[in-house]
Write an enzyme that holds these catalytic residues in place. Sequence first.
Site, PDB file in Angstrom:
ATOM      1  N   ASP A 271      15.023 -92.804 -10.447  1.00  0.00           N
ATOM      2  CA  ASP A 271      15.465 -91.986  -9.554  1.00  0.00           C
ATOM      3  C   ASP A 271      17.085 -92.054  -9.570  1.00  0.00           C
ATOM      4  O   ASP A 271      17.632 -91.846  -8.477  1.00  0.00           O
ATOM      5  CB  ASP A 271      14.742 -91.746  -8.506  1.00  0.00           C
ATOM      6  CG  ASP A 271      15.152 -90.344  -7.756  1.00  0.00           C
ATOM      7  OD1 ASP A 271      15.361 -89.577  -8.334  1.00  0.00           O
ATOM      8  OD2 ASP A 271      15.157 -90.453  -6.444  1.00  0.00           O
TER       9      ASP A 271
ATOM     10  N   CYS B 218       8.351 -83.700   3.400  1.00  0.00           N
ATOM     11  CA  CYS B 218       7.405 -83.239   3.857  1.00  0.00           C
ATOM     12  C   CYS B 218       6.183 -83.476   3.020  1.00  0.00           C
ATOM     13  O   CYS B 218       6.455 -83.372   1.700  1.00  0.00           O
ATOM     14  CB  CYS B 218       7.427 -81.572   3.691  1.00  0.00           C
ATOM     15  SG  CYS B 218       6.328 -80.317   3.983  1.00  0.00           S
TER      16      CYS B 218
ATOM     17  N   CYS C 153      -3.909 -81.845  -1.626  1.00  0.00           N
ATOM     18  CA  CYS C 153      -4.312 -82.152  -2.811  1.00  0.00           C
ATOM     19  C   CYS C 153      -5.558 -82.746  -2.939  1.00  0.00           C
ATOM     20  O   CYS C 153      -5.655 -83.836  -2.511  1.00  0.00           O
ATOM     21  CB  CYS C 153      -3.146 -82.588  -3.780  1.00  0.00           C
ATOM     22  SG  CYS C 153      -3.871 -83.032  -5.492  1.00  0.00           S
TER      23      CYS C 153
END
Length: 369
Positions: free
Chosen positions: A147, A254, A261
Amino acid sequence: MPAKPTSPLLDEGNLRDWLRQQAVHFGFDGLRITDTKLGIASEHLQAWLAEGRHGRMEYMQRHADLRSDPQLLVPGTVRVICVSMNYLSLGIDFEREWQRIANPSQAVVSVYARGRDYHKVLRNRLQEFAKAIELHIGAFGYRVFTDSAPLMEVELARKAGLGWRGKHTLLLNRESGSTFFLGEILVDVPLPIDQEEESHCGTCTSCIKVCPTQAITAPYQLDARRCISYLTIENPEAIPVEFRRAIGNRVYGCDDCQLICPWNKFAKRTELPDFAERHGLGNASLLHLWSWTEKEFEQRHEGSAIRRIGYSRWRRNLAVAMGNAMVSEDLPEADKGLMRDVLLSALPDAGPLVAEHIEWALELAASSA
């Protein structure tokens, strides 16, 4: 130490097994390998950017060409070693997370950000892993990422078989759900490629339905401008008024689409101390976090991903959450009074960004009195 093969391709089976064993040794939970061809994913990225769905993340627009082709990012790259690292610590309970979201006095920080900054954790381990590979096969060209560069990480990991794209656009796999970080080693060695994983979301649309701001506009379609993670982290400006009430008490990121899920019910936990909760962030109140001075913010978030948003955005987010709390029927009047007092006290010395959100919070509370 195992003998170095004269070529990585002379004994593909042994090399693949060795790589996976070493990945585990360095703390990774999965390893797969893919090539650099991103195909239609590059077109989807261009369309997403053209629609402005990246919001103020200008860096995505600036380096779109590099994201579309890892060979442009690191010339000579022919393979990408993709790894995953679970971050869900042993103390995380999803039912308790939902209870905290429903408690207006609490400050909800995304689970992934409660421990050490994953960028540092993964980057250091990836570098050690790459050096171990070099000792095993001989000198080769490589660069490690997590990232930290214009790289379509999720798409590369999907192609490599580390998981499939969920309808919330995150990567999912059977063992870890979506609670893992990704890292990559771009290499100039033609390693054997792994197969893609089939999707296992079926007809489930729970992540789409639960999103507080309807940021998941359709299956596999995310408008970052509406996403609470974007609004509270990446967004450097005022939070649009139309989304402030929906943010509730989420002050950094969030997790709703992950908490709902079904695959995350099976997510494997990590015992790595790096991702263990720090400074009580899994049980902190809004008033407690608001009480931190800028110096305390910097000290307590040292080595944390949260620190990079800075004190002003931190207070901006907390002000919005307190505004929402002060109009909740579930918050005791005494706590509402305390929030009102601390916001009023901070207003004279607040910068323009924080002051706007404090004023909004106070006006919201006054209108509901």
